[in-house]
Design a protein around this motif. Structure first.
Motif, PDB file in Angstrom:
ATOM      1  N   GLU A 112      43.363 -17.288 -12.375  1.00 17.98           N
ATOM      2  CA  GLU A 112      43.122 -17.852 -13.709  1.00 17.98           C
ATOM      3  C   GLU A 112      43.820 -17.054 -14.803  1.00 17.98           C
ATOM      4  O   GLU A 112      44.195 -17.607 -15.823  1.00 17.98           O
ATOM      5  CB  GLU A 112      41.619 -17.923 -13.993  1.00 17.98           C
ATOM      6  CG  GLU A 112      40.885 -18.906 -13.120  1.00 17.98           C
ATOM      7  CD  GLU A 112      41.304 -20.354 -13.354  1.00 17.98           C
ATOM      8  OE1 GLU A 112      41.609 -20.736 -14.499  1.00 17.98           O
ATOM      9  OE2 GLU A 112      41.325 -21.114 -12.363  1.00 17.98           O
ATOM     10  N   ALA A 113      43.987 -15.759 -14.594  1.00 13.14           N
ATOM     11  CA  ALA A 113      44.610 -14.916 -15.612  1.00 13.14           C
ATOM     12  C   ALA A 113      46.130 -14.849 -15.478  1.00 13.14           C
ATOM     13  O   ALA A 113      46.813 -14.398 -16.396  1.00 13.14           O
ATOM     14  CB  ALA A 113      44.030 -13.500 -15.547  1.00 13.14           C
ATOM     15  N   ILE A 116      48.482 -15.821 -18.406  1.00 17.62           N
ATOM     16  CA  ILE A 116      48.315 -15.218 -19.733  1.00 17.62           C
ATOM     17  C   ILE A 116      49.602 -14.497 -20.134  1.00 17.62           C
ATOM     18  O   ILE A 116      50.188 -13.761 -19.351  1.00 17.62           O
ATOM     19  CB  ILE A 116      47.117 -14.243 -19.741  1.00 17.62           C
ATOM     20  CG1 ILE A 116      45.819 -15.001 -19.490  1.00 17.62           C
ATOM     21  CG2 ILE A 116      47.043 -13.483 -21.066  1.00 17.62           C
ATOM     22  CD1 ILE A 116      44.593 -14.112 -19.351  1.00 17.62           C
ATOM     23  N   GLU A 120      48.357 -12.389 -25.745  1.00 15.96           N
ATOM     24  CA  GLU A 120      47.370 -13.476 -25.764  1.00 15.96           C
ATOM     25  C   GLU A 120      46.059 -12.962 -25.163  1.00 15.96           C
ATOM     26  O   GLU A 120      46.070 -12.210 -24.197  1.00 15.96           O
ATOM     27  CB  GLU A 120      47.897 -14.646 -24.919  1.00 15.96           C
ATOM     28  CG  GLU A 120      46.924 -15.777 -24.726  1.00 15.96           C
ATOM     29  CD  GLU A 120      47.413 -16.810 -23.716  1.00 15.96           C
ATOM     30  OE1 GLU A 120      46.744 -17.845 -23.616  1.00 15.96           O
ATOM     31  OE2 GLU A 120      48.413 -16.588 -23.024  1.00 15.96           O
ATOM     32  N   LYS A 122      42.585 -14.422 -23.532  1.00 20.04           N
ATOM     33  CA  LYS A 122      41.975 -15.641 -23.007  1.00 20.04           C
ATOM     34  C   LYS A 122      40.550 -15.333 -22.547  1.00 20.04           C
ATOM     35  O   LYS A 122      40.305 -14.299 -21.931  1.00 20.04           O
ATOM     36  CB  LYS A 122      42.807 -16.157 -21.831  1.00 20.04           C
ATOM     37  CG  LYS A 122      42.401 -17.516 -21.339  1.00 20.04           C
ATOM     38  CD  LYS A 122      43.412 -18.030 -20.310  1.00 20.04           C
ATOM     39  CE  LYS A 122      43.036 -19.411 -19.831  1.00 20.04           C
ATOM     40  NZ  LYS A 122      43.983 -19.912 -18.828  1.00 20.04           N
ATOM     41  N   LYS A 123      39.640 -16.242 -22.855  1.00 21.00           N
ATOM     42  CA  LYS A 123      38.244 -16.110 -22.438  1.00 21.00           C
ATOM     43  C   LYS A 123      38.053 -16.891 -21.141  1.00 21.00           C
ATOM     44  O   LYS A 123      38.238 -18.103 -21.103  1.00 21.00           O
ATOM     45  CB  LYS A 123      37.325 -16.655 -23.532  1.00 21.00           C
ATOM     46  CG  LYS A 123      35.856 -16.511 -23.256  1.00 21.00           C
ATOM     47  CD  LYS A 123      35.106 -17.059 -24.473  1.00 21.00           C
ATOM     48  CE  LYS A 123      33.635 -16.988 -24.336  1.00 21.00           C
ATOM     49  NZ  LYS A 123      32.962 -17.490 -25.560  1.00 21.00           N
ATOM     50  N   LEU A 124      37.708 -16.188 -20.079  1.00 18.53           N
ATOM     51  CA  LEU A 124      37.500 -16.790 -18.768  1.00 18.53           C
ATOM     52  C   LEU A 124      36.011 -16.743 -18.434  1.00 18.53           C
ATOM     53  O   LEU A 124      35.355 -15.724 -18.662  1.00 18.53           O
ATOM     54  CB  LEU A 124      38.309 -16.040 -17.711  1.00 18.53           C
ATOM     55  CG  LEU A 124      39.823 -15.964 -17.986  1.00 18.53           C
ATOM     56  CD1 LEU A 124      40.505 -15.056 -16.982  1.00 18.53           C
ATOM     57  CD2 LEU A 124      40.442 -17.347 -17.971  1.00 18.53           C
ATOM     58  N   HIS A 143      31.516 -13.946 -19.055  1.00 16.43           N
ATOM     59  CA  HIS A 143      32.764 -14.250 -19.749  1.00 16.43           C
ATOM     60  C   HIS A 143      33.596 -12.975 -19.738  1.00 16.43           C
ATOM     61  O   HIS A 143      33.073 -11.897 -19.989  1.00 16.43           O
ATOM     62  CB  HIS A 143      32.513 -14.652 -21.196  1.00 16.43           C
ATOM     63  CG  HIS A 143      31.549 -15.789 -21.351  1.00 16.43           C
ATOM     64  ND1 HIS A 143      31.901 -17.096 -21.118  1.00 16.43           N
ATOM     65  CD2 HIS A 143      30.237 -15.806 -21.693  1.00 16.43           C
ATOM     66  CE1 HIS A 143      30.855 -17.878 -21.331  1.00 16.43           C
ATOM     67  NE2 HIS A 143      29.826 -17.114 -21.676  1.00 16.43           N
ATOM     68  N   LEU A 145      37.091 -11.421 -21.458  1.00 13.36           N
ATOM     69  CA  LEU A 145      38.211 -11.540 -22.383  1.00 13.36           C
ATOM     70  C   LEU A 145      39.357 -10.793 -21.728  1.00 13.36           C
ATOM     71  O   LEU A 145      39.262  -9.583 -21.500  1.00 13.36           O
ATOM     72  CB  LEU A 145      37.852 -10.926 -23.736  1.00 13.36           C
ATOM     73  CG  LEU A 145      36.603 -11.503 -24.401  1.00 13.36           C
ATOM     74  CD1 LEU A 145      36.248 -10.725 -25.660  1.00 13.36           C
ATOM     75  CD2 LEU A 145      36.793 -12.973 -24.714  1.00 13.36           C
ATOM     76  N   THR A 147      43.680 -10.061 -21.299  1.00 16.14           N
ATOM     77  CA  THR A 147      44.988 -10.079 -21.936  1.00 16.14           C
ATOM     78  C   THR A 147      46.017  -9.447 -21.011  1.00 16.14           C
ATOM     79  O   THR A 147      45.665  -8.856 -19.993  1.00 16.14           O
ATOM     80  CB  THR A 147      44.960  -9.336 -23.294  1.00 16.14           C
ATOM     81  OG1 THR A 147      46.168  -9.591 -23.997  1.00 16.14           O
ATOM     82  CG2 THR A 147      44.770  -7.827 -23.108  1.00 16.14           C
TER      83      THR A 147
END
Length: 161
Positions: A112-113, A116, A120, A122-124, A143, A145, A147
């Protein structure tokens, strides 16, 4: 002889008791929530981590793993892995290859990361046990955060209340 103030004193005593109980309940709920980090605290920790990585990457990774310099507050910590998925900063799973690691809900943090871009954040969101050390299997919404900075993927996770 009946004391005319006894009813008044009783009422004051009851009110003071209720106020005291309210304060105790508030403090206990505050103490419980104080054990867990918030999104704002996770975001602030990640920003500090990014700055330290940019300044001194090796020192940063050591500080994250050792939970030094304010990088281990409440249940918050910084974790970082390489583009191949090797954890290079983590207080518990340092050196582990997470590329194939799938959470109980099927979520793969590495996958999922991977998209990125540098800079940037991103909240996963995924399911994860809150206290792995206790051996509890109970899952909570977490969650992270995440980067990309200096060729590493780094993040800070916090639990949904």
């Amino acid at each position: 002889m009946v004391d005319s103030n006894s009813g008044y004193r009783k009422e004051i005593f009851v009110r003071m008791k209720l106020i005291f109980l309210g304060i105790v309940m508030f403090l206990s709920s505050t103490a419980q929530s104080a054990d867990y980090g918030t999104e704002d605290e996770a975001s602030a920790m990640l920003e500090r981590a990014i700055n330290l990585i940019k300044h001194d990457k090796d020192r940063a990774l050591d500080a994250f793993t050792d939970l030094e310099g304010g990088f281990g507050i409440k249940d918050l910590y910084v974790f970082c892995w390489t583009k191949k998925g090797v954890m290079v900063a983590h207080p518990h799973i340092l050196g582990m290859d997470i590329s194939g690691l799938t959470m109980p809900d099927g979520f793969n943090l590495f996958a999922e990361a991977s998209g990125i871009e540098s800079g940037e954040i991103k909240k996963l969101t995924y399911q994860y046990p809150r206290n792995r050390a206790s051996g509890s299997e109970e899952m909570f919404t977490k969650h992270s955060l995440v980067t990309k900075v200096k060729g590493l993927f780094c993040g800070v996770g916090y639990y949904e209340k």
